[in-house]
Design a protein around this motif. Sequence first.
Motif, PDB file in Angstrom:
ATOM      1  N   MET A 281       0.826  -1.218   0.000  1.00 50.76           N
ATOM      2  CA  MET A 281       0.000   0.000   0.000  1.00 50.76           C
ATOM      3  C   MET A 281       0.854   1.259   0.000  1.00 50.76           C
ATOM      4  N   LEU A 282       2.105   1.143   0.441  1.00 46.64           N
ATOM      5  CA  LEU A 282       3.003   2.290   0.357  1.00 46.64           C
ATOM      6  C   LEU A 282       3.469   2.538  -1.071  1.00 46.64           C
ATOM      7  N   HIS A 283       3.526   1.484  -1.883  1.00 45.45           N
ATOM      8  CA  HIS A 283       4.039   1.612  -3.246  1.00 45.45           C
ATOM      9  C   HIS A 283       2.946   1.798  -4.294  1.00 45.45           C
ATOM     10  N   PHE A 284       1.703   1.444  -3.941  1.00 46.40           N
ATOM     11  CA  PHE A 284       0.602   1.567  -4.900  1.00 46.40           C
ATOM     12  C   PHE A 284      -0.624   2.138  -4.200  1.00 46.40           C
ATOM     13  N   ASP A 285      -1.365   2.952  -4.928  1.00 49.37           N
ATOM     14  CA  ASP A 285      -2.600   3.523  -4.380  1.00 49.37           C
ATOM     15  C   ASP A 285      -3.697   2.466  -4.486  1.00 49.37           C
ATOM     16  N   ARG A 286      -3.976   1.785  -3.402  1.00 50.28           N
ATOM     17  CA  ARG A 286      -4.960   0.707  -3.412  1.00 50.28           C
ATOM     18  C   ARG A 286      -6.379   1.205  -3.150  1.00 50.28           C
ATOM     19  N   ARG A 287      -6.563   2.509  -3.122  1.00 51.86           N
ATOM     20  CA  ARG A 287      -7.931   3.020  -2.985  1.00 51.86           C
ATOM     21  C   ARG A 287      -8.706   2.875  -4.279  1.00 51.86           C
ATOM     22  N   VAL A 288      -7.997   2.807  -5.381  1.00 47.56           N
ATOM     23  CA  VAL A 288      -8.653   2.714  -6.690  1.00 47.56           C
ATOM     24  C   VAL A 288      -8.262   1.409  -7.348  1.00 47.56           C
ATOM     25  N   GLU A 289      -9.210   0.832  -8.081  1.00 46.97           N
ATOM     26  CA  GLU A 289      -8.949  -0.401  -8.815  1.00 46.97           C
ATOM     27  C   GLU A 289      -8.286  -0.059 -10.144  1.00 46.97           C
ATOM     28  N   ALA A 290      -7.143  -0.685 -10.408  1.00 51.10           N
ATOM     29  CA  ALA A 290      -6.435  -0.446 -11.667  1.00 51.10           C
ATOM     30  C   ALA A 290      -5.724  -1.723 -12.066  1.00 51.10           C
ATOM     31  N   VAL A 291      -5.712  -2.006 -13.387  1.00 54.60           N
ATOM     32  CA  VAL A 291      -5.064  -3.222 -13.878  1.00 54.60           C
ATOM     33  C   VAL A 291      -3.557  -3.129 -13.666  1.00 54.60           C
ATOM     34  N   ASN A 292      -2.974  -2.009 -14.058  1.00 52.90           N
ATOM     35  CA  ASN A 292      -1.535  -1.792 -13.896  1.00 52.90           C
ATOM     36  C   ASN A 292      -1.312  -0.457 -13.180  1.00 52.90           C
ATOM     37  N   PRO A 293      -1.486  -0.431 -11.864  1.00 55.61           N
ATOM     38  CA  PRO A 293      -1.335   0.843 -11.143  1.00 55.61           C
ATOM     39  C   PRO A 293       0.109   1.333 -11.178  1.00 55.61           C
ATOM     40  N   ALA A 294       0.266   2.640 -11.251  1.00 56.61           N
ATOM     41  CA  ALA A 294       1.608   3.226 -11.274  1.00 56.61           C
ATOM     42  C   ALA A 294       2.220   3.159  -9.881  1.00 56.61           C
ATOM     43  N   GLU A 295       3.525   2.841  -9.837  1.00 56.68           N
ATOM     44  CA  GLU A 295       4.199   2.742  -8.543  1.00 56.68           C
ATOM     45  C   GLU A 295       4.474   4.139  -7.999  1.00 56.68           C
ATOM     46  N   LEU A 296       4.223   4.313  -6.698  1.00 58.42           N
ATOM     47  CA  LEU A 296       4.389   5.602  -6.051  1.00 58.42           C
ATOM     48  C   LEU A 296       5.731   5.674  -5.326  1.00 58.42           C
ATOM     49  N   SER A 297       6.193   6.878  -5.098  1.00 61.08           N
ATOM     50  CA  SER A 297       7.425   7.101  -4.351  1.00 61.08           C
ATOM     51  C   SER A 297       7.092   7.149  -2.858  1.00 61.08           C
ATOM     52  N   VAL A 298       7.792   6.341  -2.077  1.00 58.75           N
ATOM     53  CA  VAL A 298       7.562   6.339  -0.636  1.00 58.75           C
ATOM     54  C   VAL A 298       8.002   7.664  -0.024  1.00 58.75           C
ATOM     55  N   VAL A 299       9.092   8.217  -0.539  1.00 58.48           N
ATOM     56  CA  VAL A 299       9.609   9.485  -0.009  1.00 58.48           C
ATOM     57  C   VAL A 299       8.562  10.586  -0.102  1.00 58.48           C
ATOM     58  N   ASP A 300       7.810  10.613  -1.215  1.00 54.73           N
ATOM     59  CA  ASP A 300       6.801  11.661  -1.420  1.00 54.73           C
ATOM     60  C   ASP A 300       5.628  11.539  -0.469  1.00 54.73           C
ATOM     61  N   GLN A 301       5.481  10.390   0.185  1.00 56.32           N
ATOM     62  CA  GLN A 301       4.342  10.182   1.081  1.00 56.32           C
ATOM     63  C   GLN A 301       4.695  10.421   2.544  1.00 56.32           C
ATOM     64  N   LEU A 302       5.947  10.778   2.817  1.00 52.80           N
ATOM     65  CA  LEU A 302       6.385  10.950   4.205  1.00 52.80           C
ATOM     66  C   LEU A 302       6.274  12.393   4.657  1.00 52.80           C
ATOM     67  N   ARG A 303       6.037  12.556   5.936  1.00 52.40           N
ATOM     68  CA  ARG A 303       6.070  13.899   6.510  1.00 52.40           C
ATOM     69  C   ARG A 303       7.496  14.425   6.531  1.00 52.40           C
ATOM     70  N   LYS A 304       7.622  15.728   6.588  1.00 50.50           N
ATOM     71  CA  LYS A 304       8.933  16.359   6.596  1.00 50.50           C
ATOM     72  C   LYS A 304       9.720  15.897   7.814  1.00 50.50           C
ATOM     73  N   GLY A 305      10.993  15.534   7.596  1.00 49.17           N
ATOM     74  CA  GLY A 305      11.853  15.087   8.680  1.00 49.17           C
ATOM     75  C   GLY A 305      11.887  13.581   8.862  1.00 49.17           C
ATOM     76  N   ASN A 306      11.039  12.843   8.104  1.00 46.80           N
ATOM     77  CA  ASN A 306      11.021  11.383   8.195  1.00 46.80           C
ATOM     78  C   ASN A 306      11.738  10.782   6.994  1.00 46.80           C
ATOM     79  N   ARG A 307      12.421   9.655   7.234  1.00 45.87           N
ATOM     80  CA  ARG A 307      13.149   8.980   6.168  1.00 45.87           C
ATOM     81  C   ARG A 307      12.563   7.595   5.925  1.00 45.87           C
ATOM     82  N   PRO A 308      12.619   7.104   4.665  1.00 50.74           N
ATOM     83  CA  PRO A 308      12.074   5.767   4.374  1.00 50.74           C
ATOM     84  C   PRO A 308      12.709   4.677   5.231  1.00 50.74           C
TER      85      PRO A 308
END
Length: 457
Positions: A281-308
Amino acid sequence: LLIRGRWGGRTDTQARQKKADAVKGTAHVTRILQAIKNHQKGHEQFIGELDGMLAEMHSTLKASEIVLLKINTAEIEKLGAAFKKESDAQDMLLSGAGDVSLSRRREAAEAAIKAIKSQLGEKQRLFLLYKEKLTQWESAKTELQGDKDKRSSIVWYAAEIEALDALPAKREQSKTARLAIVRRLHEQIGKVVAEYRILYQPVQGFVQSTTRMEMPLPLDFDVRIAEEGFQEIFLGRINRQTRGSFSGIDESNLLIRSVLKETDFMNADAVVAFVEKVDDMLHFDRRVEAVNPAELSVVDQLRKGNRPEELYDFLFGLEYLKPQYSLTYDKQEISQLSPGERGLLLLVFYLLVDKDDIPLVIDQPEENLDNQTIYKILVRCIKTAKQRRQVIMVTHNPNLAVVCDAEQIICATCDKANKRFSYLSGAIESPEIKARVIEILEGTEPAFVNRKRKYGF
């Protein structure tokens, strides 16, 4: 051309390298000599201490007669002088002073080449020009091809592409190794749970024994691996205003709660499935159904000051899984029980679990308890406990004084006017004690008879 190649830039590089090696050698020699001096000072200090110990024995021996230190630095100093000489020689070549310097020798070589070229014919000149261009081209080709350690060269790029091609397989191997570590961590937590079970075996044995005693005590004891604080810590690192499975405050809370609820943390396979699901769920948006969902960046989903790395250490490190034990009464945790129920459990443990044989004093155990519970549970516990220890109770309840078959009853009377207490004691079979029990505990004989008539007995 041969003269130019010999005295060109490559010779400068060699001279500088030789000078660097000589300087490094000189530094090594200096450190060695310093180490020898330090050892010599330590030896001299040791000799002084040894002389002091010998003097305390009133001995005529000297430490120098017992311990000898031989130091010969001639060869190492000779080696240092050789390094210094080599360094000076290379300095002379590179400094540009004197006829032996590289710059003077290069100038002489270039003048000789120019003189030779002036004597060449047209064909010889063109051939020589061709050879120079060919040499430059081969040098440029070698430079362009490079090697795997030279950045931006062809061989370096080829090695990088090969490494990139191998990354998916390496990534899967790392994932497999990471899940194996998760299983080992879960196994260690399970061992702690097993130790808890051993420590609490007396309690567990008591819980099981209540069934054999035909005592309606709905106790249950359990030790398990429980999740603690995952939702708060995990979502506290996530920026829930960005796109991803955990977007939205309420939505992400509901999602994590549902995933936690459906996971059996006592089961290693379930824990592995849990961490894999959260990772997915960190790498793919599982809120929406998609055949080939695009992989997401974990860094972009973190609050400022947090590291993967910190997020993954928390998720796969299982810090949120704790060995937890619980004692429930009628399927309720002890903390949720009423004061009377908690007091009842405490009394039961003192009476049945505690194996001491010293006297036990209990002050008004009937407080906050109904008579049915007193008769069905507390009376049986007291009867069992008094078979191995003396039980002394202060009570106003006839179920405890009479039904528990008290061997001796002590009736206390307070003379408030004179501030004096008087006591009457004896067995319940004593007419005087029986009269006091009926008067005080049963509320007088007419009250007792009236209740009997009301109940229709």
